[in-house]
Enzyme design. Structure first.
Site, PDB file in Angstrom:
ATOM      1  N   GLU A  52       0.809  -1.223   0.000  1.00  0.00           N
ATOM      2  CA  GLU A  52       0.000   0.000   0.000  1.00  0.00           C
ATOM      3  C   GLU A  52       0.843   1.274   0.000  1.00  0.00           C
ATOM      4  O   GLU A  52       0.420   2.306  -0.514  1.00  0.00           O
ATOM      5  CB  GLU A  52      -0.957   0.002   1.191  1.00  0.00           C
ATOM      6  CG  GLU A  52      -2.101  -1.004   1.070  1.00  0.00           C
ATOM      7  CD  GLU A  52      -1.736  -2.393   1.562  1.00  0.00           C
ATOM      8  OE1 GLU A  52      -0.548  -2.655   1.852  1.00  0.00           O
ATOM      9  OE2 GLU A  52      -2.653  -3.231   1.656  1.00  0.00           O
ATOM     10  N   PHE A 114     -11.410  -8.226  13.231  1.00  0.00           N
ATOM     11  CA  PHE A 114     -10.294  -8.601  12.362  1.00  0.00           C
ATOM     12  C   PHE A 114     -10.000  -7.473  11.365  1.00  0.00           C
ATOM     13  O   PHE A 114     -10.892  -6.942  10.721  1.00  0.00           O
ATOM     14  CB  PHE A 114     -10.640  -9.892  11.602  1.00  0.00           C
ATOM     15  CG  PHE A 114      -9.566 -10.299  10.629  1.00  0.00           C
ATOM     16  CD1 PHE A 114      -8.299 -10.660  11.080  1.00  0.00           C
ATOM     17  CD2 PHE A 114      -9.806 -10.296   9.271  1.00  0.00           C
ATOM     18  CE1 PHE A 114      -7.297 -11.007  10.194  1.00  0.00           C
ATOM     19  CE2 PHE A 114      -8.813 -10.656   8.369  1.00  0.00           C
ATOM     20  CZ  PHE A 114      -7.557 -11.009   8.831  1.00  0.00           C
ATOM     21  N   GLN A 115      -8.742  -7.133  11.249  1.00  0.00           N
ATOM     22  CA  GLN A 115      -8.276  -6.044  10.386  1.00  0.00           C
ATOM     23  C   GLN A 115      -8.957  -4.711  10.693  1.00  0.00           C
ATOM     24  O   GLN A 115      -9.189  -3.909   9.814  1.00  0.00           O
ATOM     25  CB  GLN A 115      -8.410  -6.410   8.903  1.00  0.00           C
ATOM     26  CG  GLN A 115      -7.428  -7.526   8.514  1.00  0.00           C
ATOM     27  CD  GLN A 115      -7.254  -7.696   7.016  1.00  0.00           C
ATOM     28  OE1 GLN A 115      -8.151  -7.403   6.233  1.00  0.00           O
ATOM     29  NE2 GLN A 115      -6.084  -8.176   6.619  1.00  0.00           N
ATOM     30  N   LYS A 164     -17.770  -1.570   5.675  1.00  0.00           N
ATOM     31  CA  LYS A 164     -18.223  -2.497   4.642  1.00  0.00           C
ATOM     32  C   LYS A 164     -19.750  -2.498   4.513  1.00  0.00           C
ATOM     33  O   LYS A 164     -20.278  -2.614   3.402  1.00  0.00           O
ATOM     34  CB  LYS A 164     -17.715  -3.913   4.971  1.00  0.00           C
ATOM     35  CG  LYS A 164     -17.768  -4.842   3.777  1.00  0.00           C
ATOM     36  CD  LYS A 164     -17.075  -6.164   4.079  1.00  0.00           C
ATOM     37  CE  LYS A 164     -17.110  -7.075   2.853  1.00  0.00           C
ATOM     38  NZ  LYS A 164     -16.490  -8.378   3.143  1.00  0.00           N
ATOM     39  N   MET A 480      24.258   9.285   2.533  1.00  0.00           N
ATOM     40  CA  MET A 480      24.108  10.526   3.291  1.00  0.00           C
ATOM     41  C   MET A 480      24.331  10.277   4.781  1.00  0.00           C
ATOM     42  O   MET A 480      24.915  11.120   5.469  1.00  0.00           O
ATOM     43  CB  MET A 480      22.720  11.129   3.037  1.00  0.00           C
ATOM     44  CG  MET A 480      22.569  12.551   3.530  1.00  0.00           C
ATOM     45  SD  MET A 480      23.689  13.712   2.695  1.00  0.00           S
ATOM     46  CE  MET A 480      22.663  14.330   1.368  1.00  0.00           C
TER      47      MET A 480
END
Lengths: 582, 189
Positions: A52, A114-115, A164, A480
């Site tokens: 993502e 969940f999630q 959802k 760097m």
């Protein structure tokens, strides 16, 4: 009778009505209804990413190269948390982005389902605004408002969290024209008296400088055109932040190069010694100012910015103008021409600038044996200049060298993570750019360490046949970090060395694209030509000098006129006061 | 001075602006913020203060326009003049924020706070607490043979003074609402 449809249908319809042609996303349980609707249509193209974070950087690359908002679609929980880095990056660099996240159904929110994650809570500080939509009837209105907020005022990322059950439920579709956007209307017109005062100052100034930033690019191509007119009218020298490169052409006569920590000597000295500084769409960031109490002590300062909170945040200015850069420049030029204004005598100023330029601050020791990273970028520049070219970068030394040694003559051609400094930005950004500009050359100037952070996105490039060129300056180190350890920590190179790196050519083959390896300066041009000629994605492993430092440099805690040049002694360059700074 | 010796939070501006904390004088300002009463709006305001290192001395919030779903947040903060300007600009750019007013500089205004003060004592101390209650025009809203709960409204200083007086007279606990403020005169905001 207003149109009834499911929440998922509303999402797709609203995106179409907002003119969205591509969405970067990754499916998951909480966004399946929306993915089902995406499956049933062909107007919006969905790009399947591999992480993502990649989706958000692709959306940024798309947005920066087109001026349109980038759109991201990810699932709840880990989908949303993985998108946090890209949203923070877009917030820091003022990039318009709309992120849609799935959420567990409304009746399960708060149950540690969940999630489940508190997505609006987590992303509140890293978005311009966010919404949790609990009612399907409000969904279309919220999406339209989100696009409005992302693209008006100072652009930025917004997020809409959609449970959802809201995606399944039926509700009323609201057209974009009926959406409630009137409550967010940032000021775009600058104060007329203040603009008049700027004309006065420009007439008097003998040592003016225009200090431009990403705001000029965000304001649209019109603003870059007006900037060029202003330079032509006033004859003032121009410098720019990392974010603003290309607004004024690098080939222009008044160009001083980038300013700031790794900016050119002439740009920083001119900032320090000027008598009038006109800051246009930049924000006096700490990379630019160096030590603030020694910042440009002799100048009067004008600041044009659409965000009132940028004014007087780091540096006190004499004339603040809150407004859209394009609109303010338009009025400024109108007044300048109406008054028949002329600038003061700048001849002494320009001869001083010529003397600073003669220092040749970007000079480096060439080598016949190893490829100097600066040389690699100079050759890339020479062999691609004049092409229809877009450049992205990762973060680190290579990024600064690319900014120093590549020239941009147009806005929206240079995509880099400025404010947040996100390693891993460049590869996905190059994919986002290539999606928007399929026929153009897109090169990601990378370091091997940054590039490895999101290298799985090469699958995305291969899947969609995107011929992005990954030009990796491989010094087998976090360059760097290594440089700062040398300057600041007694050359104790703590964990800035990668002991195990992949064979990038074999890696390219494993991904199903082309790999090129080059470690001899004599072969470099031919290898770059081979990369450019190949019709498909390329991973170019350019093995460079391992201990090269990036100069010039304003050491932490020092003023503009205390720059270090290439051959200077760096011992003790950063004192205890500077050491606490980043 | 040695920057490493600076205390955390001593630098008020950019990371490069190292200066001693006493160099600029801090001021107390009372801000009124009109916001859409939408979910999370208070978290946005508080998150802004904590995320950017600003102070909150007191904060009150309630919906003041039920039809328009507008809430009024009164926040008392301290900072140097430059920081106060930043706070106002940062508040102003939050999407659900309609208006930010700095009552301290914009106009004469009144600040009031309500406190509930529980005092438990016997004998002379109990009598003295009641006498002071009258002097401060507080009210008794609950009493037992061993205790009182006083309700007191007034400026924060007045409430501080009352609480200090109650301390030796059996002060048990205090609940305060924080400051609500409004401009003087006929004009609204």
């Amino acid at each position: 009778m207003a149109k009834q449809m499911t929440g998922a249908e509303i999402v797709v319809r609203a995106l179409k009505d907002q003119g969205v042609d591509v969405v970067f996303g990754y499916p998951g349980g909480a966004v399946l209804p929306i993915y089902d609707e995406i499956f049933k249509q062909n107007d919006i193209r969905h790009i399947l990413v591999r992480h993502e974070q990649g989706a958000t950087h692709m959306a940024e690359g798309y947005a920066r190269s087109t001026g349109k908002p980038g759109v991201v679609l990810v699932t709840s929980g880990p989908g949303a948390t993985n998108a946090v880095t890209g949203m923070t990056d877009a917030l820091m660099d003022s990039i318009p982005m709309v992120v849609l996240t799935g959420q567990v159904p409304t009746f399960m929110i708060g149950n540690d389902a969940f999630q489940e994650a508190d997505t609006v809570g987590i992303t509140r500080p890293c978005t311009k605004h966010n919404w949790l939509v609990k009612d399907t009837d409000r969904l279309a209105d919220t999406i339209h408002k989100a696009f409005h907020v992302a693209t008006h005022g100072r652009p930025g990322p917004v997020l809409i969290d959609i449970p959802k059950d809201v995606q399944f439920a039926r509700g009323t579709y609201t057209e974009p024209k009926d959406a409630r956007t009137e409550t967010y209307q940032p000021r775009t017109e600058g104060d007329a008296d203040a603009i008049e005062a700027v004309v006065d100052l420009l007439e008097e100034a003998e040592r003016p400088i225009l200090y431009t930033g990403g705001g000029v690019i965000n304001s649209g191509p019109q603003a870059s055109r007006l900037l060029r007119e202003l330079v032509a009218e006033t004859g003032a020298p121009v410098t720019s932040t990392l974010m603003g490169l290309g607004a004024y052409p690098a080939s222009g006569a008044n160009w001083l190069g980038m300013l700031g920590m790794h900016g050119t000597y002439e740009a920083n000295m001119a900032m320090h010694d000027c008598d009038l500084m006109v800051c246009i769409g930049a924000r006096f960031d700490d990379r630019i100012t160096g030590r603030t109490d020694a910042f440009s002590p002799m100048s009067r300062k004008v600041h044009i910015d659409i965000d009132p909170s940028s004014i007087n945040k780091n540096i006190h200015v004499d004339i603040p103008i809150v407004g859209d850069v394009g609109r303010v420049l338009e009025v400024l030029l109108e007044r300048w021409r109406a008054r028949g204004s002329k600038t003061g005598d700048q001849s002494a100023w320009w001869s001083q600038i010529a003397a600073w330029k003669a220092v040749d601050c970007l000079r480096y020791q060439p080598s016949q044996k190893t490829i100097k990273p600066q040389h690699a970028i100079e050759r890339l520049e020479a062999l691609t200049r004049g092409m229809d070219r877009y450049v992205t970068t990762e973060v680190g030394q290579h990024q600064m060298w690319a900014a120093q040694f590549m020239g941009f003559d147009e806005p929206n051609r240079w995509m880099t993570s400025g404010g947040l400094g996100t390693m891993g930005y460049g590869l996905p950004a190059s994919i986002g750019v290539q999606i928007a500009h399929p026929e153009s050359l897109v090169v990601n100037v990378a370091g091997e360490a940054s590039w490895l952070m999101v290298m799985q996105e090469m699958c995305t490039a291969v899947q969609y046949r995107l011929p992005v060129k990954q030009f990796i300056l491989n010094n087998e180190r976090l360059g760097m970090v290594r440089q700062w350890q040398e300057l600041l920590h007694g050359e104790r190179y703590s964990h800035s060395y990668s002991e195990a790196l992949p064979d990038f050519v074999k890696l390219a083959e494993a991904f199903g694209c082309k790999g090129i390896h080059c470690n001899d300066p004599a072969d470099l041009d031919e290898a770059i030509r081979e990369m450019l000629a190949y019709d498909g994605p390329v991973i170019f492993d350019c093995l460079v000098e391992k201990h090269e430092n990036c100069f010039p440099m304003i050491p932490s805690g020092k003023a503009h006129n205390e720059m270090l040049l290439g051959e200077a002694s760096t011992e003790g360059a950063i004192d205890a006061g500077g050491a606490v700074l980043v | 001075m040695n920057a490493l010796a600076l205390k955390k939070g001593a630098s008020k501006k950019s990371a490069y602006h190292l200066r001693a904390p006493v160099e600029e004088k801090e001021e107390r300002h009372c801000l009124t913020v009109l916001v859409d009463n939408e979910p999370g709006v208070l978290a946005r305001v508080i998150g802004l203060f904590s995320g950017r290192g600003y102070n909150i001395e007191s904060l009150t919030v309630a919906e003041t326009d039920h039809l328009g779903h507008r809430s009024r947040i009164t926040v008392v903060t301290t900072g140097t003049p430059m920081v106060i300007e930043q706070i106002k600009a940062q508040l102003g750019r939050l999407v659900p924020v309609h208006d930010v007013h700095d009552l301290t500089v914009e106009s004469a205004h009144v600040e009031r706070e309500l406190a509930l003060v529980k005092v438990a004592s016997q004998g002379n101390e109990r009598v003295e607490a009641l006498r002071l209650k009258d002097a401060f025009r507080a009210r008794v809203v609950d009493s037992t043979l061993a205790s009182f709960v006083f309700e007191l409204t007034g400026s924060p200083e007045k409430i501080d003074a009352f609480i200090e007086l109650m301390r030796p007279l059996g002060l048990v606990e205090v609940a305060r609402t924080g400051v609500a403020a409004i401009t003087r005169g006929a004009e609204g905001m």
